[in-house]
Design a protein around this motif. Sequence first.
Motif, PDB file in Angstrom:
ATOM      1  N   ASN A 220     -35.480   0.121 -17.457  1.00 40.89           N
ATOM      2  CA  ASN A 220     -35.227  -0.197 -19.048  1.00 40.89           C
ATOM      3  C   ASN A 220     -36.304   0.786 -19.867  1.00 40.89           C
ATOM      4  N   LYS A 266     -25.392   7.458 -22.970  1.00 40.18           N
ATOM      5  CA  LYS A 266     -25.289   6.273 -22.446  1.00 40.18           C
ATOM      6  C   LYS A 266     -24.056   5.873 -21.629  1.00 40.18           C
ATOM      7  N   ILE A 270     -27.851   0.104 -17.772  1.00 40.59           N
ATOM      8  CA  ILE A 270     -29.197   0.569 -17.378  1.00 40.59           C
ATOM      9  C   ILE A 270     -29.623   0.053 -15.889  1.00 40.59           C
ATOM     10  N   THR A 285     -30.795   5.206 -17.581  1.00 40.97           N
ATOM     11  CA  THR A 285     -32.319   4.358 -18.113  1.00 40.97           C
ATOM     12  C   THR A 285     -31.906   4.307 -19.487  1.00 40.97           C
ATOM     13  N   SER A 286     -32.787   3.318 -20.266  1.00 43.74           N
ATOM     14  CA  SER A 286     -32.460   2.965 -21.629  1.00 43.74           C
ATOM     15  C   SER A 286     -32.148   3.897 -22.667  1.00 43.74           C
ATOM     16  N   ASP A 287     -32.293   5.417 -22.594  1.00 45.85           N
ATOM     17  CA  ASP A 287     -32.204   6.327 -23.478  1.00 45.85           C
ATOM     18  C   ASP A 287     -31.530   7.626 -22.770  1.00 45.85           C
TER      19      ASP A 287
END
Length: 324
Positions: A220, A266, A270, A285-287
């Motif tokens: 995250n 994205k 995640i 991942t988150s970004d």
Amino acid sequence: MEAKNLRIIFFGTPEIAAIELEHLVKQGYNVVAVVTNVDKQIGRGQKISFCEVKQKAIELGIKNILQPQSMKEDSFVCELKSLKPDVQIVVAFRMMPKKVYSLAPIGTFNLHTSLLPQYRGAAPINWAIINGEKQTGITTFLLNDKIDCGEILLQQSIEITEQTDFESLYYEMAEKGKNLIEETLNILSKGNYTTIKQQADSLLKPAPKIFKEDTYIDWNKKGEDIVNFIRGLSPLPSAKAVFMDEKTKKNYDFKIFKAKIISKDKKTQIGDLWIENKKSILVQTSDSILQLTDLQLSGKKRMPDTELVKGLRIESYLKSIKKK
């Protein structure tokens, strides 16, 4: 008194301490004794195992190797006194009582692997990389009754690059520590030095011991932070992750040694892992999307992802799961 004539007692346990000890002896310094941890029994056969410093001390022919259960033991303190040390050097060793560190008339100093007062604690090398620092360093300081809080003698800065990982920084610090210890012995022997008091500051960053449960990746987080985390634990104790194939319920346990950001896209959920073009192992991942370029699957050897994928039969996304 010349630095090389000083009677030195050396305290330490791991490889970095063994490297500094070997340098001192080979440069002609008078190391009269080594203090290190007690021997361990390992494996099913409970075979006796020596730490790196004891092994090195034996190789160097040092006769006095002391391994106290407790440094507060009167018999141990008396033995130290009988050796009449002028100065004591500490590299990666445990907390020392005042009656030990105050025993040498010139003083007892520690080589610490950070630019104190930042990163006091057991794992300064790891945490500097994990936190994305661009600079760290090494420090010699005089011991007092608080961990890593004594007055600073000398410091040397070291750059952290995008390629720096725990292993490379560890050995760079070990190499630069040789000269810093010699310089510290030189100024202490001459007595012409000033110290710098460490300031109490709420902005100080700690460096606590890293336990196994602390090594699992949180997908995250941002990709850059995850890459830093992986570098800061590579190769030991290593960043870890567990993924599950939801169809077969099979788990895949990985140790991850290197990773890089390949995209700020994205693509999926995640923590999802997949194989791209039968040659790359990717994680969301988150970004961003990370490529895990150097890793080890449980039961296999460490290898590049381009090699590991040849033996993997992953046809859909693997889901990240938390290690219980």
